[in-house]
Write a protein that holds these residues in place. Structure first.
Motif, PDB file in Angstrom:
ATOM      1  N   LYS A 142       0.834  -1.188   0.000  1.00 33.88           N
ATOM      2  CA  LYS A 142       0.000   0.000   0.000  1.00 33.88           C
ATOM      3  C   LYS A 142       0.879   1.252   0.000  1.00 33.88           C
ATOM      4  CE  LYS A 142      -3.940  -1.877   2.618  1.00 33.88           C
ATOM      5  NZ  LYS A 142      -4.746  -1.707   3.845  1.00 33.88           N
ATOM      6  N   ALA A 157      -3.067   5.105   1.123  1.00 31.31           N
ATOM      7  CA  ALA A 157      -3.898   3.927   1.356  1.00 31.31           C
ATOM      8  C   ALA A 157      -3.620   3.316   2.723  1.00 31.31           C
ATOM      9  CB  ALA A 157      -3.652   2.894   0.258  1.00 31.31           C
ATOM     10  N   ALA A 211      -5.489   5.303   5.414  1.00 28.78           N
ATOM     11  CA  ALA A 211      -6.904   5.603   5.151  1.00 28.78           C
ATOM     12  C   ALA A 211      -7.760   5.325   6.387  1.00 28.78           C
ATOM     13  CB  ALA A 211      -7.403   4.772   3.983  1.00 28.78           C
TER      14      ALA A 211
END
Length: 272
Positions: A2, A6, A9
């Motif tokens: 990631k 991400a 998040a």
């Protein structure tokens, strides 16, 4: 793998008694050994705080945090409580919780950062060899008994003058400096700078004290929106007393401007 956005998040879960809850998925890639990186964990809380703060205050500008217990990679909850919203900033309290157990607690200030030059400064950027002449930090290093997954997502090149500890001759200066980039190619921002402010290895390696140095308390200040490109980071210890060490970190952007600074207290085990 990631990328940073991400990996940090957050997903809103609702509001109860003024506390905003967010579901998060802590990414094992942003870790040193099997311990998630402290700057990464604070960035997750900062992402949740930005979602709660007034839209006029989109950027994390300061954070003071205590680390209570090391969370495991996987599901966790970020809880954010707004404390005050003013004209220039918002103050919030954030807590990272996993399986009902608090892992980190932070006071966060949100504001609006600019990318202009300083009106006055004496924070000259640390002098380093060219980026290509510094030593790339691998995720797996000879003599290191654990893997450092963080080095797969952060490209770090350390100053050769600060690596004498690798040959068993630490300089005793308590200093580590080098270049850093996000391996994804993304530019640094106010949240990812929290990762740059906690570089690996800790300054204790240059004192002949290798091993994990878990952060107990961490305070950081983000000074500006960094220019695109690599940053330079300087980490220095001031004193080791008992089983505690303090470290100060400064990060300069690609234009040589101070982008962020931090102080932390970490646990160490010096020879008796």
């Amino acid at each position: 793998m990631k990328d940073f956005d991400a990996a940090t998040a957050v997903e809103p879960r609702g509001v109860a008694n003024g506390h905003h809850e967010f579901a998060v998925d802590l990414d094992a890639q942003w870790a040193v050994g099997d311990k998630l990186h402290g700057g990464y964990l604070l960035a997750v809380l900062g992402r949740a705080a930005a979602a709660v703060a007034d839209g006029a205050h989109p950027h994390l500008t300061a954070v003071g945090a205590s680390f209570i217990a090391a969370p495991e990679p996987g599901p966790a909850v970020a809880v954010v409580e707004p404390l005050r919203t003013g004209r220039g900033s918002s103050q919030l309290r954030g807590r990272l919780v996993q399986d009902g157990r608090p892992c980190a607690e932070a006071l966060i200030t949100q504001g609006r950062l600019e990318d202009g030059d300083a009106w006055w400064t004496r924070a000259e950027p640390v002098e380093l060899p060219a980026e290509q002449d510094c030593l790339l930090s691998p995720a797996e290093s000879p003599g290191v008994p654990f893997r450092i997954p963080l080095m797969d997502v952060v490209e770090q090149r350390l100053c050769p003058d600060d690596l004498s500890f690798l040959t068993g001759r630490p300089s005793g200066r308590g200093r580590i400096a080098g270049w850093q980039r996000l391996a994804s190619g993304a530019d640094w921002d106010p949240l990812s700078l929290l990762v740059a402010l906690d570089p690996v290895p800790p300054a204790s390696y240059d004192l002949g004290v290798p091993g994990w140095a878990p952060t107990v308390q961490f305070s950081a200040y983000i000074r500006r929106l960094p220019a695109p490109g690599p940053v330079r980071a300087l980490l220095q210890a001031t004193e080791v007393t008992g089983d505690r060490m303090d470290e100060t970190a400064h990060v300069w952007d690609a234009k040589g401007r101070l982008a962020a600074q931090a102080t932390q207290v970490a646990a160490v085990r010096p020879p008796r």
